[in-house]
Design a protein around this motif. Structure first.
Motif, PDB file in Angstrom:
ATOM      1  N   UNK A 221      58.698 -69.929 -35.275  1.00 26.45           N
ATOM      2  CA  UNK A 221      57.698 -70.122 -34.238  1.00 26.45           C
ATOM      3  C   UNK A 221      58.004 -69.385 -32.948  1.00 26.45           C
ATOM      4  N   UNK A 222      59.268 -69.112 -32.698  1.00 25.36           N
ATOM      5  CA  UNK A 222      59.628 -68.448 -31.459  1.00 25.36           C
ATOM      6  C   UNK A 222      59.819 -66.956 -31.561  1.00 25.36           C
ATOM      7  N   UNK A 223      59.866 -66.432 -32.766  1.00 22.27           N
ATOM      8  CA  UNK A 223      60.190 -65.023 -32.967  1.00 22.27           C
ATOM      9  C   UNK A 223      59.195 -64.052 -32.329  1.00 22.27           C
ATOM     10  N   UNK A 224      57.877 -64.280 -32.397  1.00 24.87           N
ATOM     11  CA  UNK A 224      56.956 -63.316 -31.770  1.00 24.87           C
ATOM     12  C   UNK A 224      57.237 -63.096 -30.281  1.00 24.87           C
ATOM     13  N   UNK A 225      57.541 -64.167 -29.565  1.00 21.66           N
ATOM     14  CA  UNK A 225      57.823 -64.044 -28.137  1.00 21.66           C
ATOM     15  C   UNK A 225      59.143 -63.308 -27.916  1.00 21.66           C
ATOM     16  N   UNK A 226      60.127 -63.599 -28.767  1.00 22.14           N
ATOM     17  CA  UNK A 226      61.421 -62.931 -28.638  1.00 22.14           C
ATOM     18  C   UNK A 226      61.263 -61.439 -28.944  1.00 22.14           C
ATOM     19  N   UNK A 227      60.466 -61.104 -29.934  1.00 21.29           N
ATOM     20  CA  UNK A 227      60.207 -59.697 -30.250  1.00 21.29           C
ATOM     21  C   UNK A 227      59.582 -58.977 -29.050  1.00 21.29           C
ATOM     22  N   UNK A 228      58.645 -59.652 -28.397  1.00 15.73           N
ATOM     23  CA  UNK A 228      57.989 -59.043 -27.239  1.00 15.73           C
ATOM     24  C   UNK A 228      58.979 -58.789 -26.110  1.00 15.73           C
ATOM     25  N   UNK A 229      60.005 -59.635 -26.008  1.00 17.06           N
ATOM     26  CA  UNK A 229      61.005 -59.497 -24.946  1.00 17.06           C
ATOM     27  C   UNK A 229      61.902 -58.280 -25.139  1.00 17.06           C
ATOM     28  N   UNK A 230      61.852 -57.666 -26.315  1.00 17.83           N
ATOM     29  CA  UNK A 230      62.615 -56.434 -26.521  1.00 17.83           C
ATOM     30  C   UNK A 230      62.107 -55.316 -25.609  1.00 17.83           C
ATOM     31  N   UNK A 231      60.906 -55.476 -25.109  1.00 22.23           N
ATOM     32  CA  UNK A 231      60.348 -54.484 -24.197  1.00 22.23           C
ATOM     33  C   UNK A 231      60.412 -54.912 -22.743  1.00 22.23           C
ATOM     34  N   UNK A 232      61.179 -55.937 -22.448  1.00 23.90           N
ATOM     35  CA  UNK A 232      61.276 -56.427 -21.075  1.00 23.90           C
ATOM     36  C   UNK A 232      61.942 -55.394 -20.169  1.00 23.90           C
ATOM     37  N   UNK A 233      61.597 -55.438 -18.898  1.00 21.62           N
ATOM     38  CA  UNK A 233      62.160 -54.475 -17.949  1.00 21.62           C
ATOM     39  C   UNK A 233      63.590 -54.803 -17.546  1.00 21.62           C
TER      40      UNK A 233
END
Length: 308
Positions: A221-233
């Protein structure tokens, strides 16, 4: 010398198989506690009882929860040896406890993960002016595992109680999310952590990293958000995301990483390559080789690290 002898007796009576001696020693300590005429002696007796007291001693020790000079010691005994009886004694003492005693009682209830204190916590949180008491309330709410408690914490982030900073409120929300993981409710954990990431304190990298760690532990359930954080500044946030995705389970993860790689550039692309190279189920090493010809030095470095 007397205290050394008493402590020696307590140690010996606390050994496995010495239940009779343990009971006699506990009863003797409680009798001394009742007859003590100064705080130092009472404190010593409670300290020793922590090693040998049991559920049957709870009634005799419960009244010490309402004395500010003994509440912390008594609450520690309820936590370590009281079980359900200890929790009940803490709950019974809470309504009549003054701020100092309530601080000790709520800390203990939080340590026990009691959900029965949420209503009293909500009532006290609205009017308590003591910062230490408010911290104990937040601890009890976060550890309760109650969704009602999670809602209370979320609502108070923008309006912290007296003596509490917003960062402490965020930490309490994350404590609650962590408790959801511990109690087998990953969806609730992911939801609570997501709220921190999306709007609570986006400028706090430490809080965001902790939220990502919880979301990683929450599973699918948390993986999509964690994946998106790979592009964090923020570099530390990206690093935390890399670690969580690299350790996550599921055949879909590599697929999702490869899909994201199609459009990612710069630091984001490098983070995706770093994550892929750390996964044991990633077999397409040629992808890393292709990136060695990238015009972006950061991407080339990530590909080289992955191949080495």
């Amino acid at each position: 010398p007397v205290r050394t002898i008493v402590h020696g007796v307590v140690n010996r009576s606390g050994r496995p198989g010495a239940e009779k001696q343990r009971r006699l020693a506990a009863e003797a300590l409680i009798a001394c506690l009742e007859g003590a005429d100064n705080d130092e002696v009472r404190d010593f007796m409670l300290e020793q009882l922590r090693f040998i007291a049991g559920a049957r001693d709870i009634p005799a020790l419960g009244k010490r929860l309402l004395d500010a000079k003994t509440a912390s010691r008594a609450a520690a005994i309820m936590t370590s040896t009281g079980g359900a009886a200890g929790e009940r004694a803490l709950l019974d003492a809470l309504p009549g406890a003054d701020p100092a005693c309530a601080t000790a009682v709520l800390k203990a209830l939080g340590d026990l993960g009691s959900a029965a204190c949420v209503a009293e916590c909500a009532k006290r949180l609205g009017g308590a002016a003591d910062a230490n008491l408010n911290r104990a309330i937040l601890h009890a709410l976060a550890r309760s595992g109650s969704q009602e408690a999670g809602d209370i914490l979320e609502k108070r982030v923008a309006n912290p109680p007296a003596g509490i900073g917003q960062s402490e409120m965020v930490s309490a929300c994350l404590d609650f999310a962590g408790r959801m993981v511990e109690t087998g409710r990953p969806d609730k954990a992911a939801e609570a952590a997501r709220k921190v990431l999306e709007g609570v304190m986006p400028a706090d990298p430490a809080a965001r990293c902790r939220a990502l760690s919880i979301m990683g532990a929450a599973g699918k359930g948390g993986i999509p958000v964690v994946l998106a954080a790979l592009g964090d500044s923020n570099r530390s946030v990206r690093a935390q995301a890399v670690m969580q995705v690299a350790q996550s389970k599921g055949v879909h993860v590599v697929r999702d990483l490869m899909y994201a790689l199609q459009s990612a550039t710069g630091e984001h692309r490098a983070a995706l390559l770093d994550t892929l190279s750390q996964r044991a189920d990633f077999r397409r090493v040629a992808v890393l080789g292709d990136e060695l010809s990238s015009t972006d030095a950061v991407v080339r470095a990530a590909a080289m690290d992955g191949l080495c």
